[in-house]
Write a protein that holds these residues in place. Structure first.
Motif, short mmCIF file in Angstrom:
data_model
loop_
_atom_site.label_atom_id
_atom_site.label_comp_id
_atom_site.label_asym_id
_atom_site.label_seq_id
_atom_site.Cartn_x
_atom_site.Cartn_y
_atom_site.Cartn_z
N SER A 102 -13.82 -32.01 -26.42
CA SER A 102 -12.50 -31.53 -26.00
C SER A 102 -11.40 -32.20 -26.82
N LYS A 103 -11.52 -33.51 -27.04
CA LYS A 103 -10.52 -34.22 -27.83
C LYS A 103 -10.48 -33.68 -29.27
N ALA A 104 -11.65 -33.36 -29.80
CA ALA A 104 -11.70 -32.83 -31.16
C ALA A 104 -10.97 -31.50 -31.24
N ARG A 105 -11.13 -30.66 -30.22
CA ARG A 105 -10.43 -29.37 -30.19
C ARG A 105 -8.93 -29.56 -30.01
N VAL A 106 -8.54 -30.47 -29.14
CA VAL A 106 -7.12 -30.72 -28.89
C VAL A 106 -6.46 -31.27 -30.16
N ALA A 107 -7.19 -32.07 -30.92
CA ALA A 107 -6.65 -32.61 -32.17
C ALA A 107 -6.25 -31.48 -33.11
N GLY A 108 -7.06 -30.43 -33.15
CA GLY A 108 -6.74 -29.27 -33.97
C GLY A 108 -5.48 -28.58 -33.49
N GLN A 109 -5.31 -28.49 -32.17
CA GLN A 109 -4.12 -27.87 -31.60
C GLN A 109 -2.87 -28.70 -31.90
N LEU A 110 -3.03 -30.02 -31.86
CA LEU A 110 -1.91 -30.91 -32.16
C LEU A 110 -1.48 -30.75 -33.63
N ALA A 111 -2.46 -30.64 -34.50
CA ALA A 111 -2.15 -30.45 -35.92
C ALA A 111 -1.33 -29.19 -36.13
N GLU A 112 -1.64 -28.15 -35.38
CA GLU A 112 -0.87 -26.91 -35.48
C GLU A 112 0.54 -27.10 -34.91
N ALA A 113 0.64 -27.79 -33.78
CA ALA A 113 1.94 -28.02 -33.16
C ALA A 113 2.86 -28.83 -34.06
N TYR A 114 2.28 -29.78 -34.78
CA TYR A 114 3.05 -30.62 -35.69
C TYR A 114 3.20 -29.99 -37.08
N ARG A 115 2.65 -28.79 -37.24
CA ARG A 115 2.73 -28.06 -38.51
C ARG A 115 2.12 -28.84 -39.68
N ILE A 116 0.97 -29.43 -39.43
CA ILE A 116 0.29 -30.20 -40.46
C ILE A 116 -0.42 -29.26 -41.42
N ASP A 117 -0.04 -29.31 -42.69
CA ASP A 117 -0.67 -28.44 -43.69
C ASP A 117 -1.37 -29.23 -44.79
N GLY A 118 -1.43 -30.54 -44.62
CA GLY A 118 -2.13 -31.39 -45.57
C GLY A 118 -2.25 -32.80 -45.02
N VAL A 119 -3.19 -33.55 -45.54
CA VAL A 119 -3.39 -34.93 -45.10
C VAL A 119 -3.53 -35.84 -46.33
N PRO A 120 -3.14 -37.12 -46.17
CA PRO A 120 -2.60 -37.75 -44.96
C PRO A 120 -1.14 -37.36 -44.72
N THR A 121 -0.78 -37.21 -43.46
CA THR A 121 0.60 -36.96 -43.08
C THR A 121 0.98 -37.91 -41.95
N ILE A 122 2.13 -38.52 -42.07
CA ILE A 122 2.63 -39.44 -41.05
C ILE A 122 3.74 -38.76 -40.27
N VAL A 123 3.64 -38.79 -38.95
CA VAL A 123 4.71 -38.28 -38.08
C VAL A 123 5.21 -39.43 -37.22
N MET A 124 6.51 -39.63 -37.23
CA MET A 124 7.10 -40.71 -36.47
C MET A 124 8.04 -40.16 -35.40
N GLN A 125 7.85 -40.65 -34.20
CA GLN A 125 8.65 -40.28 -33.02
C GLN A 125 8.63 -38.78 -32.76
N GLY A 126 7.54 -38.15 -33.13
CA GLY A 126 7.36 -36.73 -32.84
C GLY A 126 8.27 -35.81 -33.61
N ARG A 127 9.00 -36.36 -34.61
CA ARG A 127 9.98 -35.50 -35.30
C ARG A 127 10.08 -35.73 -36.80
N TYR A 128 9.86 -36.96 -37.27
CA TYR A 128 10.02 -37.27 -38.69
C TYR A 128 8.68 -37.25 -39.40
N VAL A 129 8.61 -36.50 -40.50
CA VAL A 129 7.35 -36.30 -41.21
C VAL A 129 7.47 -36.82 -42.64
N THR A 130 6.50 -37.64 -43.05
CA THR A 130 6.46 -38.10 -44.43
C THR A 130 5.01 -38.28 -44.86
N SER A 131 4.82 -38.56 -46.13
CA SER A 131 3.48 -38.77 -46.68
C SER A 131 3.64 -39.22 -48.13
#
Length: 218
Positions: free
Chosen positions: A162-191
């Motif tokens: 279940s956690k593995a599936r939820v991780a995929g959903q979180l990646a979509e919610a955070y609009r992750i299109d590549g890794v590694p990606t750092i998200v801070m405070q749920g709003r700031y994205v860098t890498s």
């Protein structure tokens, strides 16, 4: 008090040296700009802990860039004060990579994540182990001193899958299109790719950490 011409010249020379020193410091501190070194999510995500700086790394065990960034990121995480919460979320961009996400949460459930996450990456990137099948993953776990039956029972458990599936959903919610990606405070994205280099990404993380504190953890 009236200064002599000699003292005036000495004072001016000292001022010029001071301004030059300050200018050098400013030149050594690269400018950090929104849109260039980091971006802001259009829809911020809720943080898990209030009055803390939340830092999430979205990663994939098989990503060479994640493996390359790991030493700098781990060193950064270790030197953070108590108000910084750092966690990792595995991303499976393809269904056949899901076993890696399950492996991450299995190690976490067994209390082995901190000790073995880097070893997983070493096995994949230096020992050419793909670790894509349940059997291969279980054999690797056994080589690390984990009981095979305990590992498989956890790996197959509802909690882990279940956690593995939820991780995929979180990646979509955070609009992750590549890794590694750092998200801070749920709003700031860098890498490293956004900032340009690994070193610049770390500087951006330090900058954002201070910004979040200044904004009272918002």
């Amino acid at each position: 008090m009236i200064l002599s011409p000699k003292k005036i010249l000495m004072s001016l020379a000292a001022l010029v040296l001071s301004l030059s020193f300050m200018s050098n410091i400013a030149a050594q501190s690269p400018k950090i700009e929104e849109g260039f070194d980091y971006r802001v999510l259009p829809i911020p995500q809720a943080v898990e802990t209030k009055n803390k700086v939340e830092v999430i790394e979205f990663f994939w065990y098989g990503c060479p860039h994640c493996y390359d960034f790991e030493p700098e990121l781990s060193a950064w995480a270790k030197r953070q004060p108590k108000d910084v919460v750092f966690r990792r979320i595995p991303v499976a961009f393809r269904e056949d990579f899901m076993p890696h996400s399950q492996l991450f949460y299995t190690l976490e459930a067994l209390g082995k994540g901190d000790a073995l996450n880097e070893k997983v990456m070493y096995a994949m990137h230096k020992e050419n182990k793909r670790l894509l099948t349940e059997n291969d993953i279980a054999e690797w776990a056994v080589s690390q001193g984990i009981d095979r039956n305990t590992f498989l029972a956890t790996y197959r458990s509802f909690a882990v899958t279940s956690k593995a599936r939820v991780a995929g959903q979180l990646a979509e919610a955070y609009r992750i299109d590549g890794v590694p990606t750092i998200v801070m405070q749920g709003r700031y994205v860098t890498s490293p790719s956004i900032a340009g280099t690994k070193a610049k990404a770390i500087l951006v993380m330090d900058y954002l950490e201070q910004k979040i504190r200044k904004d009272k953890y918002k």
